[in-house]
Design a protein around this motif. Sequence first.
Motif, PDB file in Angstrom:
ATOM      1  N   ARG A 257       0.842  -1.197   0.000  1.00 41.73           N
ATOM      2  CA  ARG A 257       0.000   0.000   0.000  1.00 41.73           C
ATOM      3  C   ARG A 257       0.879   1.250   0.000  1.00 41.73           C
ATOM      4  NH1 ARG A 257      -2.610  -1.237   5.767  1.00 41.73           N
ATOM      5  NH2 ARG A 257      -2.137  -3.312   5.006  1.00 41.73           N
TER       6      ARG A 257
ATOM      7  N   ARG B 169      -0.449   6.993   3.260  1.00 38.51           N
ATOM      8  CA  ARG B 169      -1.631   7.868   3.206  1.00 38.51           C
ATOM      9  C   ARG B 169      -1.232   9.323   3.043  1.00 38.51           C
ATOM     10  NH1 ARG B 169      -2.595   4.377   7.426  1.00 38.51           N
ATOM     11  NH2 ARG B 169      -1.879   5.943   8.902  1.00 38.51           N
ATOM     12  N   SER B 170      -1.997  10.044   2.243  1.00 36.25           N
ATOM     13  CA  SER B 170      -1.746  11.480   2.092  1.00 36.25           C
ATOM     14  C   SER B 170      -2.070  12.189   3.401  1.00 36.25           C
ATOM     15  CB  SER B 170      -2.596  12.052   0.955  1.00 36.25           C
ATOM     16  OG  SER B 170      -3.970  11.860   1.224  1.00 36.25           O
TER      17      SER B 170
ATOM     18  N   THR C 136      -0.027  12.421   5.967  1.00 39.83           N
ATOM     19  CA  THR C 136       0.749  11.936   7.101  1.00 39.83           C
ATOM     20  C   THR C 136       1.829  12.935   7.485  1.00 39.83           C
ATOM     21  OG1 THR C 136       2.162  10.130   7.903  1.00 39.83           O
ATOM     22  CG2 THR C 136       2.309  10.659   5.566  1.00 39.83           C
TER      23      THR C 136
END
Length: 302
Positions: free
Chosen positions: A152, A155-156, A158
């Motif tokens: 994965r 995440r944006s 972070t």
Amino acid sequence: MNHSPQNFRHLYYFWVVAKEGSITRAAERLGLAIQTVSTQLSQLEQAMGKALFTQQGRRLNLTEAGRLALSYADQIFLLGEQMQEAMAESDSTRIRLTVGISDSLPKLTAYRLLEIATQLPRPVRLVCYEGEFDELLADLALHKLDVVLTDRAVRSGTTLRVFSHLLSDSETIVVGAPALATAYGAGFPRSLNGAPFLLPTRNNALRGKIDEWFELQGVRPDVVGEFEDNALLTTFGRRGLGLFFAPAALAHDVEEQFGALQLGRVPQVREHFYAVSNERKIKHPAIEAILSAVHQGVLATT
């Protein structure tokens, strides 16, 4: 607060106390008298002007200031250990590559990626750790790892300054032990209705795509097992407990290592594999070699 440079011996004693949870155990580990460690800790707190611990029974708990100090101490002493290792290896012909491998990443995929690094002209010393995604990212941010291999992207939004590099975008296949492949292979994918399946747990990036595909095909599988660890899932799959999904790029390896035969391809369910690093531009020669090889289609042709 005293703004003069901190005594690193004081900070090291604090670090050991925080790790051990008590001054007594820290003194035993350090080979010092309890009073010596206690005095050094008091001097550090006076210099910082903050209490670093609170007493709860026999155990010391970190204050907010203590947790902040510990985060910096972790980095300081980790870098010190890395410096010693780098100095010890400076005359070695081998490059050290410390890798974090997400427990949800197929181990065959991890092997294929790291195999590339072992084929460099200059030998590579691999140091591999396996763990949960968030824990590995934290270790990467603290420079405990050179790279994290995972399924994965980060995440944006972070707060960690880490960057995702896409390694592979592969469709998947449904595979199973020969007896299961014979029983459920004809008429794929409708034949999968009621078939026993081994699936990733719902916190896995792939699980939502699999569930959606089943729904679109009108298939209701018999989910006999859910696994966070991909290696455990494939071990049960090898024993014939259920069908499972695998990267299409590794179909030959899956058959060779697990004895699992392909029932059909699932182009709608795609697996993405990433290398996560501390920098936008990879500088480690072994990681550069991996990125270069996968961009040339190595995974797609294995």
